[in-house]
Design an enzyme around this catalytic site. Structure first.
Site, mmCIF file in Angstrom:
data_model
loop_
_atom_site.group_PDB
_atom_site.id
_atom_site.type_symbol
_atom_site.label_atom_id
_atom_site.label_comp_id
_atom_site.label_asym_id
_atom_site.label_seq_id
_atom_site.Cartn_x
_atom_site.Cartn_y
_atom_site.Cartn_z
ATOM 1 N N VAL A 225 0.725 -1.157 0.074
ATOM 2 C CA VAL A 225 -0.096 0.112 0.176
ATOM 3 C C VAL A 225 0.909 1.290 -0.076
ATOM 4 O O VAL A 225 0.510 2.527 -0.051
ATOM 5 C CB VAL A 225 -1.079 0.117 1.135
ATOM 6 N N SER B 234 -7.410 3.799 15.123
ATOM 7 C CA SER B 234 -6.994 3.101 16.216
ATOM 8 C C SER B 234 -7.485 3.910 17.760
ATOM 9 O O SER B 234 -7.620 5.034 17.459
ATOM 10 C CB SER B 234 -5.646 2.823 16.506
ATOM 11 N N TYR C 36 2.807 5.551 15.753
ATOM 12 C CA TYR C 36 1.683 4.646 15.343
ATOM 13 C C TYR C 36 0.557 5.859 15.750
ATOM 14 O O TYR C 36 -0.473 6.045 15.014
ATOM 15 C CB TYR C 36 1.620 3.722 16.397
ATOM 16 N N ALA C 37 0.523 6.577 16.872
ATOM 17 C CA ALA C 37 -0.789 7.170 17.547
ATOM 18 C C ALA C 37 -0.888 8.462 16.409
ATOM 19 O O ALA C 37 -2.160 8.841 16.120
ATOM 20 C CB ALA C 37 -0.636 7.696 18.716
ATOM 21 N N LYS D 128 -2.407 7.217 13.081
ATOM 22 C CA LYS D 128 -3.925 6.886 13.349
ATOM 23 C C LYS D 128 -4.891 8.251 13.450
ATOM 24 O O LYS D 128 -5.847 8.156 13.074
ATOM 25 C CB LYS D 128 -3.950 6.059 14.279
#
Ligand code: NAP
Length: 269
Positions: free
Chosen positions: A72, A151, A164-165, A168
């Site tokens: 992706v 998330s 990551y946060a 998201k």
């Protein structure tokens, strides 16, 4: 809407769906759910063998599916897949951006390469998917539905997963902004923000290299998750697939720019 019609509107018969990350966990469960509810599903994953296995499971159950290898983070690959599927299957009605990776570690030591890697998959990968699907859906009289995996990490901050946060959280803003931009073309854009679910991503904390589960370690990871979750449970991939199916179906025809949160109540926004 009549009651029987309302129930039927949760089905996705005749729709063509592309699901990224379909080789594992939430993506796999969502692909199976969509196919079970009547969609023809393109199962896409960077691990082509797992995508093919998911498609074979769908076909064995009487559904319609194909498995493809897709990175992706590669815009050309994403565009080419969308163009081919639309040409061969007469359109794309549902596109689920579920592929994702986790990068963990203390923020103060985070290497730039890790940041680039997670942004390329979790943020740019969703951007490319939205763009490729959106370009096709805006030309269809019936529009379409794009659903992005966010998330609970975007709602309830935890240490050691800053990159990551932010990806998201970016997915949520991308979802809302795009929903405003292309809503007039009947293209809906929504997100799903799961709480903790046992999958390949989270299982790596306690699955040994030989595939066996370290049950003591598993309980050590899961017990605190349960304790701080109002429903005192963790999720299963199907709990999240149900949200993807709803947002894919015409039952959610009046929803766009929204975030569904199947998370046991761990974050209430
Ligand atoms: P998973 O079991 O690891 O599944 C993710 C799939 O995406 C894997 O098959 C993975 O392949 C694939 N993938 C990774 N990089 C890719 C790329 N560049 N192109 C295409 N496919 C790629 O994880 P999951 O838990 O089901 O997560 C699915 C989504 O839900 C993710 O976006 C995740 O951030 C989100 N989410 C998960 C949880 C949770 O608790 N599990 C909670 C909130 C949100 P490889 O295995 O080969 O890398």
């Amino acid at each position: 809407m009549e009651a029987t019609t309302l129930i039927e509107s949760f089905r996705v018969d005749g729709k063509v769906a592309v699901v990224t990350g379909a080789g594992s966990g939430i993506g796999r469960a969502s692909a199976l759910a969509l196919a079970g509810a009547g969609a023809a599903v393109v199962c896409a994953d960077i691990d082509g063998a797992s995508a093919t296995a998911a498609a074979q499971e769908i076909a064995a159950a009487g559904g319609v599916a194909e498995g493809v290898t897709l990175d992706v983070s590669n815009r050309g690959e994403v565009d080419a897949l969308a163009q081919r599927v639309a040409a061969e299957r007469g359109g794309i009605h549902v596109w689920c951006n579920i592929a994702g990776i986790m990068v963990e570690g203390p923020f103060l030591d985070a290497p730039e390469e890790d940041l680039d890697r997670i942004i390329s998959v979790n943020l740019k990968g969703v951007f490319f998917g939205c763009q490729a699907a959106g370009r096709i859906m805006v030309t269809q009289p019936e529009g379409g539905s794009i659903i992005n995996a966010s998330s609970a990490a975007a709602d309830a901050p935890s240490p050691n997963i800053v990159s990551y946060a932010i990806c998201k959280a970016g997915v949520v803003q991308m979802t809302k902004s795009l929903a405003v931009e292309i809503g007039k073309k009947k293209v809906r854009v929504n997100a799903v923000a799961p709480g903790f679910v046992l999958t390949g991503m989270t299982g790596r904390y306690f699955v040994r290299p030989d595939g066996t589960v370290d049950e003591e370690m598993q309980e050590a990871v899961i017990a605190p998750m349960r304790k701080f979750t109002p429903l005192r449970s963790i999720g299963e991939p199907e709990d999240i697939a149900a949200a993807f199916l709803y947002l894919a179906s015409d039952a959610s025809r009046f929803m766009t720019g929204q975030v569904l949160r199947p998370n046991g109540g761990v974050a209430m926004v």
